[in-house]
Design a protein around this motif. Sequence first.
Motif, PDB file in Angstrom:
ATOM      1  N   GLU A 190     -13.581  -8.443  -1.370  1.00  0.00           N
ATOM      2  CA  GLU A 190     -13.084  -7.086  -1.097  1.00  0.00           C
ATOM      3  C   GLU A 190     -14.043  -6.120  -1.762  1.00  0.00           C
ATOM      4  N   ALA A 213      -8.259  -0.699  -7.470  1.00  0.00           N
ATOM      5  CA  ALA A 213      -6.927  -0.165  -7.185  1.00  0.00           C
ATOM      6  C   ALA A 213      -5.851  -1.210  -7.479  1.00  0.00           C
ATOM      7  N   THR A 214      -6.114  -2.474  -7.094  1.00  0.00           N
ATOM      8  CA  THR A 214      -5.149  -3.543  -7.365  1.00  0.00           C
ATOM      9  C   THR A 214      -4.978  -3.743  -8.868  1.00  0.00           C
ATOM     10  N   SER A 235     -11.043  -1.314  -3.645  1.00  0.00           N
ATOM     11  CA  SER A 235      -9.798  -2.031  -3.432  1.00  0.00           C
ATOM     12  C   SER A 235      -9.461  -2.915  -4.638  1.00  0.00           C
ATOM     13  N   LYS A 253      -1.776   5.797 -11.094  1.00  0.00           N
ATOM     14  CA  LYS A 253      -2.387   4.633 -10.431  1.00  0.00           C
ATOM     15  C   LYS A 253      -1.518   3.376 -10.504  1.00  0.00           C
ATOM     16  N   LYS A 284       0.834  -1.212   0.000  1.00  0.00           N
ATOM     17  CA  LYS A 284       0.000   0.000   0.000  1.00  0.00           C
ATOM     18  C   LYS A 284       0.866   1.259   0.000  1.00  0.00           C
ATOM     19  N   GLU A 285       1.999   1.183   0.711  1.00  0.00           N
ATOM     20  CA  GLU A 285       2.866   2.355   0.866  1.00  0.00           C
ATOM     21  C   GLU A 285       3.958   2.350  -0.204  1.00  0.00           C
ATOM     22  N   ASN A 286       4.455   3.544  -0.510  1.00  0.00           N
ATOM     23  CA  ASN A 286       5.600   3.622  -1.412  1.00  0.00           C
ATOM     24  C   ASN A 286       6.876   3.235  -0.664  1.00  0.00           C
ATOM     25  N   ARG A 332       5.729  -2.301  -5.431  1.00  0.00           N
ATOM     26  CA  ARG A 332       4.337  -2.167  -4.967  1.00  0.00           C
ATOM     27  C   ARG A 332       3.420  -3.219  -5.589  1.00  0.00           C
TER      28      ARG A 332
END
Lengths: 446, 446
Positions: free
Chosen positions: B386, B393-394, B390, B336, B12-14, B28
């Motif tokens: 989910e 986004a994936t 979500s 994205k 989720k985080e960079n 990621r």
Amino acid sequence: MRLSRYFLPVLKENPAEAQIVSHRLMLRAGMIKQASAGIYSWLPLGFKVLRRIENIVHEEQARAGHMAMLMPTIQSADLWRESGRYDAYGDEMLRITDRGGRDMLFTPTAEELITDIFRAHVSSYKDLPLTMYQIQWKFRDEIRPRFGVMRGREFLMKDGYNFDLSKEDALHAYNRHLVSYLRTYERMGLQAIPMRADSGPIGGDDTHEFLVLAETGESEVFYDSAVTDLTFGDRDIDFDDVAQCAAIMEEFTTRYARTDETHDEALFAEVPEERRRTARGIEVGQIFYFGTKYSEPLGATVQGSDGKPVPVHMGSHGIGVSRLLGAIIEASHDDKGIIWPEGVTPFHAGIVNLRQGDAEADVACQALYDSLTALGLEPLYDDRKEGAGSKFATMDLIGLPWRITVGPRGLKNGVVELTSRRSGTSEEMAPEEAVQRIAQIYAGIA
Amino acid sequence: MRLSRYFLPVLKENPAEAQIVSHRLMLRAGMIKQASAGIYSWLPLGFKVLRRIENIVHEEQARAGHMAMLMPTIQSADLWRESGRYDAYGDEMLRITDRGGRDMLFTPTAEELITDIFRAHVSSYKDLPLTMYQIQWKFRDEIRPRFGVMRGREFLMKDGYNFDLSKEDALHAYNRHLVSYLRTYERMGLQAIPMRADSGPIGGDDTHEFLVLAETGESEVFYDSAVTDLTFGDRDIDFDDVAQCAAIMEEFTTRYARTDETHDEALFAEVPEERRRTARGIEVGQIFYFGTKYSEPLGATVQGSDGKPVPVHMGSHGIGVSRLLGAIIEASHDDKGIIWPEGVTPFHAGIVNLRQGDAEADVACQALYDSLTALGLEPLYDDRKEGAGSKFATMDLIGLPWRITVGPRGLKNGVVELTSRRSGTSEEMAPEEAVQRIAQIYAGIA
């Protein structure tokens, strides 16, 4: 491929350094060339077979639901210190110091690194079961490398790793691998018998080796001859079906079959005398269940359904991909050369033009070449200006299972000759029939 | 593949260590994981793309008539002493001592070993021309590895080598490689511009680098904007046709395009001002003609048609296979995530079930999955419980070019939604039409 443009450096003489037939034939057929002791270059013909074997392994792993990935050859020593194997592994580990003075090594296997990947990314029982594998070059610094690719220092191996929540689940993964391996080897034309074995430096309780019977095998094996009657065949397998996998496991491992490491004279004596066999075998794969041997020291735990951390149960599974070329040749050759099983042959058929330069023969050969290619098959066309004897000797040496011979005399009667490398029998038929026959043979083994 | 069973550890985080977008997105999207500095494991999604790129290279090399083979990663220092490069190569060479005390090294390239194979087996001009290549792991002990797979220490490279009787023949091999590379990169969705470059430690007179324009490129490049209007397209090439290959070479290299190493201000000034461009580029390949630089010291000669020995003319040609993943992402992404070109995408389409557990939605998704699979396509089905946000986004992060979204509301009207990752536009249509549209798109790029 036209032979006149192919790099196929066949040797007329038997190379002095080769002690066993597969090593001799791989050198003579221009498949490999030694680069250093126990380290080989794969020339085009050898590389083609290596790829066919690799592809069968990939296809069968995908069928069993396992995911392909790849780990690096050069790994940090630190992880191997965590598991305690950096010191335990001994001189066979190729140890390296990089320019920054860090201790590195060339991977002989990868339990540590896969466990490190797992612990970094997987935290819940919901993400299990999980099985990943790779086909990657390994190095083991054998003190006496020999027998060509059968006991080399740099070798290509498929190594897979399963992560499960319980011993029960991990044993299903073990059975699933056994089933998958049986099918994998049969597609390569091999009978590989699972035998109870010793776990060696990998560790663990349960392990089976897969052995191909051959006089030149490195292991002495003891078995009930009934195991050689078992064939996997074209079974429809649901790899998630625990009972089905367990039943096949039982079918293939209940009868006595052991290597010298685990041989038990008393048990062997219970096999009816007429079925007791002693022979030699080549190890082409091994599966292990070793529970929490790596997950505990490396801290690979997941949160169980009750919220408490559980170390995962693991196993690993290996197929000696480069070694398989040697094993297949040991099991399938004659005085004239290699006899490739259809599943792994580098070319599907050879075309021999008995009168290169004769307009009619050239046209007929080209037409055969085009028809086979259009059907998705790969022929090797000997278009050199050589005599028939030399052309047949080359084809026999490199072992393509089917050969079409084209000559002016046959063409006058509208026929070519289709020859089986294995049986040596030839049959005359129309060119288009030869193409159809070959296409049918390969359709049956896909 | 069902996402619930796939190992796709998205972050989720960079990640703090990643300075450029491709490195960030590969971490990621769960494609790679660093094992040591500059050394990566390829997780299932990353490995799938690596294989697609490898397969394109193999197919295009075969089309150009080049033969695949494989040389070992660990090589003896002796050969490199013969060519003089063992000392000349410097600290980037990973030097190793084996248990027998022999000096070995991890191959950074393979001119010496291929020349050794050549001199052992080829003795006549009749066996020329000859071009062989491999796709093999290389190691260069970079002092400051960075940018993920773009500048790693262990990396996968295609390296090819041509052997020709004369400079003229070798220059045809050079042109043939240029043509073949143009087609190779276009199949990956890349525009890679051949630019006059410096030969570095490989040596030689003629060399072109292939550069992909990207802000994060390591090289400054100078070019006539007209070069970016050139496309290779679907040309019918006879790779034996000297004139045709030379004409394409000329078409793609006549206009000004150089890296900073060979940049010439005076020549650049002759380009019309409105077409003069300065930018940054990522090197994804290089071709060399170096004549007899290796064949002379290593004694790689053939008998010419007059019976006299002639040192062969050689060239080598490289494609940065693992680096290409980074280059493609640098050239094709948005806020994205990744946007895979169809030629290299790990899965052909994503299927997003908006209401997992809803009987109708589950059946519709499974039917789409089966239809796509039956057409030889590989879908990734997000079957997790989910939310839509979500799931989208994936899918956006991992960059599959096409997504089919299935929900109860659409199904009431008999439609699903087909979305292009690149344009972001969606269209409603019957499920079978979505399948046909996707099949058509991929049929067009095969």
